[in-house]
Design an enzyme around this catalytic site. Structure first.
Site, PDB file in Angstrom:
ATOM      1  N   THR A  40       0.830  -1.207   0.000  1.00 36.37           N
ATOM      2  CA  THR A  40       0.000   0.000   0.000  1.00 36.37           C
ATOM      3  C   THR A  40       0.868   1.262   0.000  1.00 36.37           C
ATOM      4  OG1 THR A  40      -0.097  -0.197   2.404  1.00 36.37           O
ATOM      5  CG2 THR A  40      -2.001  -1.006   1.188  1.00 36.37           C
ATOM      6  N   ALA A 125      15.495 -11.734   4.228  1.00 35.95           N
ATOM      7  CA  ALA A 125      14.327 -12.411   4.817  1.00 35.95           C
ATOM      8  C   ALA A 125      13.074 -11.541   4.784  1.00 35.95           C
ATOM      9  CB  ALA A 125      14.632 -12.807   6.253  1.00 35.95           C
ATOM     10  N   GLY A 126      13.189 -10.322   4.254  1.00 34.22           N
ATOM     11  CA  GLY A 126      12.031  -9.442   4.222  1.00 34.22           C
ATOM     12  C   GLY A 126      11.856  -8.670   5.520  1.00 34.22           C
ATOM     13  N   LEU A 127      12.931  -8.515   6.305  1.00 39.75           N
ATOM     14  CA  LEU A 127      12.847  -7.745   7.559  1.00 39.75           C
ATOM     15  C   LEU A 127      13.633  -6.438   7.451  1.00 39.75           C
ATOM     16  CD1 LEU A 127      13.178 -10.698  10.101  1.00 39.75           C
ATOM     17  CD2 LEU A 127      11.085  -9.603   9.285  1.00 39.75           C
ATOM     18  N   SER A 128      13.931  -6.032   6.206  1.00 39.81           N
ATOM     19  CA  SER A 128      14.528  -4.718   5.925  1.00 39.81           C
ATOM     20  C   SER A 128      15.922  -4.532   6.496  1.00 39.81           C
ATOM     21  CB  SER A 128      13.607  -3.587   6.417  1.00 39.81           C
ATOM     22  OG  SER A 128      12.456  -3.586   5.657  1.00 39.81           O
ATOM     23  N   SER A 129      16.772  -5.519   6.278  1.00 35.33           N
ATOM     24  CA  SER A 129      18.174  -5.345   6.691  1.00 35.33           C
ATOM     25  C   SER A 129      18.817  -4.217   5.892  1.00 35.33           C
ATOM     26  CB  SER A 129      18.961  -6.640   6.502  1.00 35.33           C
ATOM     27  OG  SER A 129      18.907  -7.053   5.159  1.00 35.33           O
ATOM     28  N   GLU A 162      18.155   4.053  -2.254  1.00 34.49           N
ATOM     29  CA  GLU A 162      17.773   2.703  -2.690  1.00 34.49           C
ATOM     30  C   GLU A 162      17.183   2.723  -4.103  1.00 34.49           C
ATOM     31  OE1 GLU A 162      16.971   0.105   0.242  1.00 34.49           O
ATOM     32  OE2 GLU A 162      16.242  -1.452  -1.089  1.00 34.49           O
ATOM     33  N   ASP A 174       9.826   0.967   4.672  1.00 34.37           N
ATOM     34  CA  ASP A 174      10.939   0.367   5.424  1.00 34.37           C
ATOM     35  C   ASP A 174      11.838   1.449   6.006  1.00 34.37           C
ATOM     36  OD1 ASP A 174       9.743  -1.788   4.248  1.00 34.37           O
ATOM     37  OD2 ASP A 174      11.361  -2.174   2.820  1.00 34.37           O
ATOM     38  N   TYR A 223       7.611  -7.206  -8.347  1.00 28.77           N
ATOM     39  CA  TYR A 223       7.267  -6.002  -7.578  1.00 28.77           C
ATOM     40  C   TYR A 223       6.972  -4.847  -8.533  1.00 28.77           C
ATOM     41  CZ  TYR A 223       7.825  -2.494  -3.805  1.00 28.77           C
ATOM     42  OH  TYR A 223       7.640  -1.471  -2.906  1.00 28.77           O
TER      43      TYR A 223
HETATM   44  C1  GLA Z   1       9.032  -4.010   0.307  1.00 28.31           C
HETATM   45  C2  GLA Z   1       9.232  -2.547  -0.041  1.00 28.31           C
HETATM   46  C3  GLA Z   1       8.243  -1.673   0.722  1.00 28.31           C
HETATM   47  C4  GLA Z   1       6.806  -2.173   0.544  1.00 28.31           C
HETATM   48  C5  GLA Z   1       6.722  -3.668   0.812  1.00 28.31           C
HETATM   49  C6  GLA Z   1       5.363  -4.237   0.499  1.00 28.31           C
HETATM   50  O1  GLA Z   1       9.361  -4.231   1.649  1.00 28.31           O
HETATM   51  O2  GLA Z   1      10.546  -2.155   0.266  1.00 28.31           O
HETATM   52  O3  GLA Z   1       8.373  -0.332   0.294  1.00 28.31           O
HETATM   53  O4  GLA Z   1       6.307  -1.843  -0.717  1.00 28.31           O
HETATM   54  O5  GLA Z   1       7.692  -4.392   0.055  1.00 28.31           O
HETATM   55  O6  GLA Z   1       4.418  -3.739   1.381  1.00 28.31           O
END
Ligand code: GLA
Length: 390
Positions: A40, A125-129, A162, A174, A223
């Site tokens: 979103t 892992a999708g935890l924004s390292s 980024e 993130d 994405y």
């Molecule tokens: C990744 C992107 C975020 C967001 C999510 C999905 O983490 O970095 O900006 O779009 O996917 O919610």
């Protein structure tokens, strides 16, 4: 053990061994988990993430020249950024630091520093390292160069790094949560105005991250394809972003839409609505309602946005079978990585052990499960009053 306890002493030890003497500052920035509001942010919508007690640290002190010399304990490598001649070196961890330097350098004069970094946010892992490394680097630059820290401005700077330097077309979530997270709270972020409101977690609940041990492949193209479709859907409704389409307005015209565009838009429009309702339910301490909305979010991501995968669906299903689970969903961009569950705190350890064991038995993979605490966004601590190296 929480983040700083393990990596804090390690960066200090390595700093001393490598550079002699101690650092002047230690900067840190957390990873994040998103409770609800997925895909979103780039639709100008709302997200509800929290910063977690896993982070990236940088111990540093100034240098007299215009270089950043940084050693990573995670990669066992030292890299140098020439602040007057920045060049991209390809896919490398230093690009997140160099990208931040590049984005900052347009606004302010930068100074050199040397440091050691380490983190315990699992990579990929999708935890924004990567956001954690960007914001820790931004905090390091703010300390060395003496410019003021403004969380929103720094999040935008890191996002620019980024998008334009690293080449990943992410939204703002993130970076915003890593910059502005508040201990004990999730943050409702309006991704259009970047206004944030802290939302307390209901007493007696715990947030548990369930890492499926799968990693996302081909995520960038999928994405970008989703982003493109969302923009096309906003065009269909003649509005700047899907944020401007209410659930009722969507339903009124849904039948006229191309079926794939309809599913993608339906996810975004209903997810924004769910996120706002989840924030109100959290405020009211209604964990059951938050859990229900998380379950709905997962179904929408799986069926309409099509960014889940078998292992994420499996771990979410197993999590929900535990009596202490209020709700569970995949979290982050999708295609692999982690799910998140809201559970009763008194049973969180049993929940974690049971889900890991049942997931491993079902898939042959090894889940990693973290009960996590909502932590503060990026900070910098002075550890020596006189810069030692200048
Ligand atoms: C990744 C992107 C975020 C967001 C999510 C999905 O983490 O970095 O900006 O779009 O996917 O919610």
């Amino acid at each position: 053990m929480s983040a700083g306890e393990a990596i804090g002493p390690a960066v200090l030890r390595e700093f001393e061994a490598r550079f002699g003497g101690g650092p002047t500052w230690v900067a840190r920035a957390p990873g994040r988990v998103n409770l609800i509001g997925e895909h979103t942010d780039y639709n100008d919508g709302f997200v509800l993430p929290m910063a977690i007690d896993r982070e990236v640290r940088i111990a540093l002190r100034p240098r007299a020249d215009r270089r950043v010399v940084l050693h990573s304990l995670d990669f066992g490598e030292t890299r140098t950024v020439e602040l007057d001649a920045m060049v991209r070196s390809g896919e490398d961890w230093i690009e997140y630091v160099q990208g931040v330097a590049w984005a900052l350098h347009k606004k302010t004069r930068l100074c050199g520093w040397e440091g050691v970094t380490a983190g315990d946010v699992p990579i990929g892992a999708g935890l924004s390292s990567s956001a954690a490394l960007e914001l820790a680097a931004a905090r390091a630059f703010s300390a060395v160069c003496g410019f003021e820290w403004e969380a929103r401005e720094m999040a935008l700077t890191a996002q620019r790094a980024e998008n334009a330097w690293v080449g990943v077309n992410c939204g703002i979530m993130d970076q915003m949560i890593s910059a502005a997270g508040e201990a004990g709270h999730a943050l409702l972020i309006d991704c259009r105005s970047l206004r944030t409101s802290p939302v307390p977690l209901p007493p007696g609940t715990a947030v548990v991250i369930l890492d499926t041990a799968t990693r996302r492949g081909l995520v960038d193209s999928a994405y970008n394809e989703r982003r493109g479709m969302c923009e096309a859907a906003a065009g269909f409704f003649r509005v700047p972003a899907l944020r401007d389409v209410s659930v009722a307005a969507f339903q009124a015209r849904a039948a006229e839409m191309d079926p794939v565009m309809r599913r993608r838009a339906r996810h975004v429009v209903t997810e924004i609505d769910r996120t706002l309702r989840a924030a109100r339910a959290l405020e009211a301490g209604d964990a059951a309602e938050v859990g229900r909305l998380m379950d709905e979010s997962h179904a929408s991501l799986r069926d309409d946005f099509e960014v889940s995968r078998g292992e994420l669906d499996a771990i979410v299903g197993i999590a929900r079978e535990h009596p202490a689970c209020h709700g569970a969903r995949m979290t982050g961009a999708g295609f692999g990585g982690c799910a998140v569950a809201l559970v009763r705190a008194d049973a969180a350890d049993d929940f974690a052990a049971t889900v890991a064991q049942r997931y491993d038995a079902a898939t042959g993979l090894r889940a990693r499960v973290y009960v996590c605490a909502a932590s503060q966004g990026a900070t910098v601590e002075v550890v020596a009053s006189h810069p030692a190296a200048v």
